[in-house]
Design a protein around this motif. Structure first.
Motif, mmCIF file in Angstrom:
data_model
loop_
_atom_site.group_PDB
_atom_site.id
_atom_site.type_symbol
_atom_site.label_atom_id
_atom_site.label_comp_id
_atom_site.label_asym_id
_atom_site.label_seq_id
_atom_site.Cartn_x
_atom_site.Cartn_y
_atom_site.Cartn_z
ATOM 1 N N GLU A 1 5.128 4.799 2.155
ATOM 2 C CA GLU A 1 5.534 6.150 2.554
ATOM 3 C C GLU A 1 5.967 6.180 4.014
ATOM 4 O O GLU A 1 6.924 6.881 4.373
ATOM 5 C CB GLU A 1 4.381 7.123 2.306
ATOM 6 C CG GLU A 1 4.673 8.570 2.676
ATOM 7 C CD GLU A 1 5.761 9.215 1.808
ATOM 8 O OE1 GLU A 1 6.131 10.357 2.116
ATOM 9 O OE2 GLU A 1 6.233 8.585 0.836
ATOM 10 N N PHE A 2 5.251 5.442 4.898
ATOM 11 C CA PHE A 2 5.667 5.335 6.297
ATOM 12 C C PHE A 2 7.117 4.873 6.387
ATOM 13 O O PHE A 2 7.908 5.417 7.159
ATOM 14 C CB PHE A 2 4.785 4.331 7.052
ATOM 15 C CG PHE A 2 3.419 4.844 7.403
ATOM 16 C CD1 PHE A 2 3.184 6.190 7.589
ATOM 17 C CD2 PHE A 2 2.372 3.958 7.572
ATOM 18 C CE1 PHE A 2 1.927 6.667 7.914
ATOM 19 C CE2 PHE A 2 1.105 4.416 7.897
ATOM 20 C CZ PHE A 2 0.885 5.765 8.066
ATOM 21 N N ALA B 1 7.235 -3.920 8.996
ATOM 22 C CA ALA B 1 7.336 -4.546 10.319
ATOM 23 C C ALA B 1 8.234 -3.733 11.240
ATOM 24 O O ALA B 1 7.973 -3.625 12.448
ATOM 25 C CB ALA B 1 7.856 -5.970 10.184
ATOM 26 N N GLN B 2 9.286 -3.116 10.685
ATOM 27 C CA GLN B 2 10.193 -2.317 11.504
ATOM 28 C C GLN B 2 9.520 -1.054 12.045
ATOM 29 O O GLN B 2 9.931 -0.537 13.090
ATOM 30 C CB GLN B 2 11.434 -1.943 10.688
ATOM 31 C CG GLN B 2 12.337 -3.131 10.392
ATOM 32 C CD GLN B 2 13.476 -2.773 9.457
ATOM 33 O OE1 GLN B 2 13.582 -1.639 8.971
ATOM 34 N NE2 GLN B 2 14.335 -3.738 9.182
ATOM 35 N N ILE B 3 8.505 -0.564 11.356
ATOM 36 C CA ILE B 3 7.731 0.564 11.876
ATOM 37 C C ILE B 3 7.094 0.182 13.212
ATOM 38 O O ILE B 3 7.076 0.964 14.168
ATOM 39 C CB ILE B 3 6.646 0.998 10.875
ATOM 40 C CG1 ILE B 3 7.265 1.471 9.551
ATOM 41 C CG2 ILE B 3 5.739 2.069 11.474
ATOM 42 C CD1 ILE B 3 8.051 2.748 9.668
ATOM 43 N N LEU C 1 0.836 -1.196 0.000
ATOM 44 C CA LEU C 1 0.000 0.000 0.000
ATOM 45 C C LEU C 1 0.872 1.248 0.000
ATOM 46 O O LEU C 1 1.877 1.323 0.716
ATOM 47 C CB LEU C 1 -0.913 0.008 1.227
ATOM 48 C CG LEU C 1 -2.053 -1.005 1.240
ATOM 49 C CD1 LEU C 1 -2.759 -0.995 2.589
ATOM 50 C CD2 LEU C 1 -3.050 -0.715 0.120
ATOM 51 N N GLU C 2 0.473 2.236 -0.787
ATOM 52 C CA GLU C 2 1.304 3.430 -0.951
ATOM 53 C C GLU C 2 1.550 4.133 0.388
ATOM 54 O O GLU C 2 2.664 4.595 0.659
ATOM 55 C CB GLU C 2 0.655 4.391 -1.940
ATOM 56 C CG GLU C 2 1.500 5.614 -2.267
ATOM 57 C CD GLU C 2 2.881 5.246 -2.790
ATOM 58 O OE1 GLU C 2 3.862 5.929 -2.408
ATOM 59 O OE2 GLU C 2 2.998 4.276 -3.563
#
Length: 254
Positions: free
Chosen positions: A212-213, A223-225, A207-208
């Protein structure tokens, strides 16, 4: 009855989180109607092990906001509902009826928390049917002692869910969900291999907004977010310690 069911299913399929509300009042009459209907939800032993604190005053909402990391909808929503796991009322009933309650333990908290969350989910479905908007705050268990102090919650009462409620002033897009096959297991639990993880999470990762996140946070994967920014080990361990201490103070742990 069929029409109500179909309406509910339609709302579930199109449910969104509402964080912006109009100035239109949410009447006490409507709230109590919904509370009464939601009370028909499943409950352990027919004990209804929950209580709801209704917050309308600007002052009380202002006091509650820091416990929810000052998310703006806490103060902007017409109503804030704090749903609590409550074994105080049942304990008092037993004591007044020559019975000896034994509900100051972890199992009792779990039973009351499940009751409270079932009630909360049913209430959300009913609010959907009536056109109300709401936001479920996942921060209720992060700093529970603040909420306990502000709402004067007695022993054996623990906040477990918070909803900001009002008439919607926005129409946000649907958020993504994992496919059904990612969480349904037949007969026994089938653990996930690398291929299954790729299959179930690729759409979310592509997902865009999620790409972007990753870009703006300089992370290689979505996953690192979650592990490095949103729900870190350090925060989880610190808030777990706070939660356990609060449960002890509220009488659910010896």
């Amino acid at each position: 009855m069929l029409n109500v069911y179909l309406c509910s299913m339609k709302n579930l399929a199109t449910r969104t989180t509402i964080r912006k509300y109009s100035s239109r009042d949410v009447s006490e009459e409507l709230l109590y109607q919904l509370f009464g209907e939601a009370s028909r939800t499943q409950t352990m032993g027919n004990l209804q092990l929950y209580s709801v604190i209704v917050t309308r005053s600007e002052e009380q909402k202002r006091l509650l906001a820091p416990a929810h990391f000052n998310q703006p909808m806490v103060e902007s929503a017409p109503v804030v509902l704090t749903v609590c796991a409550d074994f105080n009322r049942t304990t008092r009933w037993c004591e007044e009826r020559s019975a000896s309650p034994g509900y100051d333990n972890m199992l009792s908290f779990c039973n009351a928390a499940i009751d409270a969350l079932l009630f909360t989910q049913t209430l959300c479905c009913l609010m959907d049917e009536h056109g109300l908007g709401y936001c479920y705050l996942g921060t209720t268990l992060y700093q529970p002692q603040q909420i306990i102090d502000i709402l004067h919650l007695p022993r054996l009462v623990m906040p477990v869910a918070t909803l900001t409620v009002g008439w919607p002033a926005e129409n946000p897009p649907l958020s993504d969900r994992l496919p059904v096959e990612s969480f349904v297991h037949r007969e026994t639990y089938a653990d996930y291999n690398a291929e299954a993880i790729d299959r179930f999470y690729s759409a979310k990762e592509q997902l865009e907004e999620n790409r972007e996140f990753c870009r703006i946070n300089n992370k290689a994967t979505l996953a690192q977010i979650f592990t490095d920014i949103r729900y870190t080990r350090r925060d989880n361990e610190a808030m777990s310690a706070t939660l356990l201490e609060t449960l002890r103070r509220q009488g659910f742990m010896q």
